[in-house]
Design a protein around this motif. Sequence first.
Motif, PDB file in Angstrom:
ATOM      1  N   UNK A 109      11.032 -16.433  29.486  1.00 15.12           N
ATOM      2  CA  UNK A 109      10.838 -17.877  29.633  1.00 15.12           C
ATOM      3  C   UNK A 109      10.130 -18.168  30.954  1.00 15.12           C
ATOM      4  N   UNK A 110       9.496 -19.318  30.996  1.00 13.66           N
ATOM      5  CA  UNK A 110       8.793 -19.728  32.200  1.00 13.66           C
ATOM      6  C   UNK A 110       9.546 -20.911  32.796  1.00 13.66           C
ATOM      7  N   UNK A 111      10.218 -20.669  33.927  1.00 20.17           N
ATOM      8  CA  UNK A 111      11.116 -21.659  34.502  1.00 20.17           C
ATOM      9  C   UNK A 111      10.367 -22.540  35.500  1.00 20.17           C
ATOM     10  N   UNK A 250       8.644 -22.875  27.967  1.00 20.80           N
ATOM     11  CA  UNK A 250       8.885 -23.466  29.284  1.00 20.80           C
ATOM     12  C   UNK A 250      10.309 -24.012  29.344  1.00 20.80           C
ATOM     13  N   UNK A 251      10.985 -23.720  30.445  1.00 16.62           N
ATOM     14  CA  UNK A 251      12.319 -24.270  30.690  1.00 16.62           C
ATOM     15  C   UNK A 251      12.204 -25.254  31.852  1.00 16.62           C
ATOM     16  N   UNK A 252      12.542 -26.511  31.594  1.00 21.09           N
ATOM     17  CA  UNK A 252      12.519 -27.541  32.629  1.00 21.09           C
ATOM     18  C   UNK A 252      13.889 -27.553  33.316  1.00 21.09           C
ATOM     19  N   UNK A 253      13.905 -27.461  34.635  1.00 19.99           N
ATOM     20  CA  UNK A 253      15.160 -27.374  35.376  1.00 19.99           C
ATOM     21  C   UNK A 253      15.292 -28.576  36.304  1.00 19.99           C
ATOM     22  N   UNK A 254      16.267 -29.422  36.030  1.00 23.99           N
ATOM     23  CA  UNK A 254      16.569 -30.579  36.879  1.00 23.99           C
ATOM     24  C   UNK A 254      17.592 -30.119  37.912  1.00 23.99           C
ATOM     25  N   UNK A 441       1.270 -27.678  32.728  1.00 22.11           N
ATOM     26  CA  UNK A 441       2.221 -26.682  32.250  1.00 22.11           C
ATOM     27  C   UNK A 441       1.509 -25.563  31.499  1.00 22.11           C
ATOM     28  N   UNK A 442       0.579 -25.917  30.628  1.00 13.68           N
ATOM     29  CA  UNK A 442      -0.151 -24.889  29.889  1.00 13.68           C
ATOM     30  C   UNK A 442      -1.053 -24.073  30.809  1.00 13.68           C
TER      31      UNK A 442
END
Length: 541
Positions: A109-111, A250-254, A441-442
Amino acid sequence: MSIKITNVTCPKCGVNTSNENGFCPCCGVFLVKDFAPELYSGYEKVLRRMITNLGRVPHIKIRSSDIITRVVNNIEDLYAICSTPYLEKNFQESNIEAYSLINKYLNSEFQVAFVGTIKTGKSTLINALLGADYASVAVTPETAVLTKFKYSKTDYVKLRFYSQSEWAKLWESRTTDGDTFTEEYNELRADDVKNSLLGMADKHISISDGYVGIKSELAKWSSSKSPEHYFVKEITVGISNIPKYFPKNVVIVDTPGLSDPVQYRSQLSYDYIRSANAVFVCIEAKKIQREEIATLSSVFQNIGRKNTDCVHVIATHWDQLNNPEKDWAENQEFMSKKLAGRIYFGSSDVAKRNIIHSSAYMYNLISSYLNCELTENKDSDRVELQNLFNFAKNIEHVSAPIFGDSPEFNVLVEKFKRKDAQLFSKLRESTNVDYIRKNILYEIIASKSFGFIEQQAVNDLETLTKKIFRINNDIVNKPLSNKRSLLMSDFNIDVIKDQKEQLSRSKQDCEKLYNQLNKYYMSVNKKTEDLIKKLDKTGRK
């Protein structure tokens, strides 16, 4: 004494397997619990046996990259060693780190970490990217729990809780500004649920009713109004209904705010900055001052070995500028010069490319208005409709003042009421949310992620190996040194010599493993550098 071969269930991942090899073939956990103590004289013999046994352990294979496959196989070896009952106490932190790295590279995954000070619009932007209000955007600061949002075929919420020792550190890290935190903690009577949650095993909650169910669970476990949220360390949210243009890997991290009154939670954000593949730093567009520059400096100081090209500065609340387009051009120019130094983006051109504005609030209002979710029957909706119209007025007529009865004003009113496609396409584009999702993102994934992740994997292996080698020196070299003094005493000299030889062999095995890993690291590092140079040449073409 022989080991009884039986079928067992791995206590870590639940896989049914045989204890013949001593390790779970899926996660590497040590499975044999009935070794007779008389077979071993201590950590050293166990370590030597485990190193020999590792050759028979079937490791997980990764097909996406040969470099990453080899790195993960070596990390699995280290993890298996650290998981043995006789060693896990000494290697506890390294064990956790190795397990985390294995998951990181297995999942491919892409964090992307979204960081910033409290109330800078991180959660609003994340919601706009995800297409729904998953992250809380309450007036009071809400993001106190590191929360990951990712695509999944099924909806779920997974919870990780603080351990007793982690909570003790968190509680001690309250700053002088933490009085409000303590008051709210007591008002919610959080102590009543503390003991039942601290140290609790990971909790996986399947969601059957989509967005509503996810919101309900997040409200229980992450809302500042819920006492349970204090004891949740991390939340992972699997979402099946992701917008069409959202990259699936993609992993979105808040993250918790960098200015959180509890330093332990702020440190979690800084730690994640180092481990994430890319970092989006959110600051307010109307407050580009010394404090914001200081925040950006702290982020760049914590990015570790990643290329600063993977850092993007997002100036949020762009719509709140007096003249959004004109004022932002000046602010962007100012920030590009401030962040062009060696520790930042390197050049003003790169800085200007990586510093962009956004207005996620307006983006969400546009979606709600076009979907007929805003009406004039509710006071709150009327306020938001007025805000949206004022935004349209600023963007549509950026170079000319608007008067109540001017022809331009009347034309704009008419366009707004009939939801003119051209007008709202322009408004949506000006918020930059689609640009962030579709382009940035891409672009990060396509042009930087592969070579970057391989380089990061090699660096992670090197760091972990050195850490384990240092611990090994503590539990092998020091005991060996202490036992040398016994050779001069009246104790049984033959027994002591035998112990010394055993310790020496164990030490040699450990050093051999380290040297092999170090040799491998040098080889892979060279290949990675060649790959990065090749990618750079391709990019310049």
